[in-house]
Design an enzyme around this catalytic site. Structure first.
Site, PDB file in Angstrom:
ATOM      1  N   ARG A 140      -1.311  -6.015  -8.202  1.00  0.00           N
ATOM      2  CA  ARG A 140      -0.093  -7.317  -8.051  1.00  0.00           C
ATOM      3  C   ARG A 140      -0.013  -7.953  -9.036  1.00  0.00           C
ATOM      4  NH1 ARG A 140      -2.628  -8.209  -1.922  1.00  0.00           N
ATOM      5  NH2 ARG A 140      -4.535  -7.908  -3.613  1.00  0.00           N
ATOM      6  N   SER A 189      -2.858  -7.603   3.087  1.00  0.00           N
ATOM      7  CA  SER A 189      -3.209  -7.451   4.625  1.00  0.00           C
ATOM      8  C   SER A 189      -3.550  -8.882   5.364  1.00  0.00           C
ATOM      9  CB  SER A 189      -4.395  -6.453   4.934  1.00  0.00           C
ATOM     10  OG  SER A 189      -4.007  -5.238   4.436  1.00  0.00           O
ATOM     11  N   HIS A 211       0.986  -1.054   0.032  1.00  0.00           N
ATOM     12  CA  HIS A 211       0.014   0.113  -0.096  1.00  0.00           C
ATOM     13  C   HIS A 211       0.893   1.322  -0.022  1.00  0.00           C
ATOM     14  CE1 HIS A 211      -3.176  -2.588   2.338  1.00  0.00           C
ATOM     15  NE2 HIS A 211      -3.764  -2.544   1.171  1.00  0.00           N
ATOM     16  N   LYS A 248     -18.982  -4.736  10.637  1.00  0.00           N
ATOM     17  CA  LYS A 248     -17.978  -5.551  10.445  1.00  0.00           C
ATOM     18  C   LYS A 248     -16.913  -5.208  11.422  1.00  0.00           C
ATOM     19  CE  LYS A 248     -18.824  -7.578   5.941  1.00  0.00           C
ATOM     20  NZ  LYS A 248     -18.558  -7.347   4.472  1.00  0.00           N
TER      21      LYS A 248
END
Ligand code: PNS
Length: 166
Positions: free
Chosen positions: A97, A134, A21, A45
């Site tokens: 990516r 992540s 990031h 969430k």
């Protein structure tokens, strides 16, 4: 007459921010006058890190010259296009990516263009960080793997302190 500020949004969950990031955010500051890192989240969430902590971890990780051109803001339950409109940002910047990212991102870029005309700029991700996400770094760390060099030092410390809820 002064030209208007060219502003972009780098959106994501950033739970937590990774070196992948940061690479994209830093490169976006070379293309735009101002980069708004938008932490988009759904309050229903529970993530690994509270949203305020995600913002702090991003800001702590930015080099001073980069931080000078970056704003970090959280948005709950919002469409990205509405965030862009509110911020008067003409572009979304995202890193790719590989092909899987492209397949996932392309319909969103088209949908966002359809909704308000906002453009998405894709930056080719650093191949050295192609395997970094992540969720993967949290999992590897949780089971004792070494994620040094994949996340900023502050994130590594935070994961060690708090322990992730994967
Ligand atoms: O870091 P992530 O989880 O890959 O980020 C995904 C994110 C937050 C950028 C994406 O889910 C998003 O744009 N959410 C906002 C809601 C929205 O606008 N959805 C429609 C997209 S076409």
């Amino acid at each position: 007459m002064e030209s208007p500020t060219r502003r972009c949004v780098c959106p994501g969950s950033f739970d937590p921010v990774t070196n992948g990031h940061l690479d994209v955010i830093e490169r976006a500051t070379t293309l735009f006058d101002e980069v708004v890192v938008a932490v988009l989240h759904n309050p229903a969430k529970q993530g690994t890190f509270p949203v305020q902590r995600r913002l702090e971890l991003i800001e702590e990780a930015l080099a001073d010259d980069v931080r000078a051109r970056v704003r970090t803001v959280a948005f709950a339950d919002r469409l990205l296009v509405d965030v862009c409109r509110e911020l008067e940002a003409g572009a979304i910047v995202k890193g790719l990516r590989g092909g899987t990212d492209f397949a996932y991102e392309l319909p969103m870029a088209r949908m966002n263009k359809h909704l308000t005309g906002v453009e998405t700029v894709f930056l080719a991700g650093d191949p050295a960080l192609e395997h970094v996400s992540s969720s993967l770094v949290k999992e590897v760390h949780r089971y004792g793997g070494d994620i040094t060099g994949l996340v900023p030092d502050g994130v590594l410390a935070a994961l060690r302190e708090d322990g992730p809820r994967v």
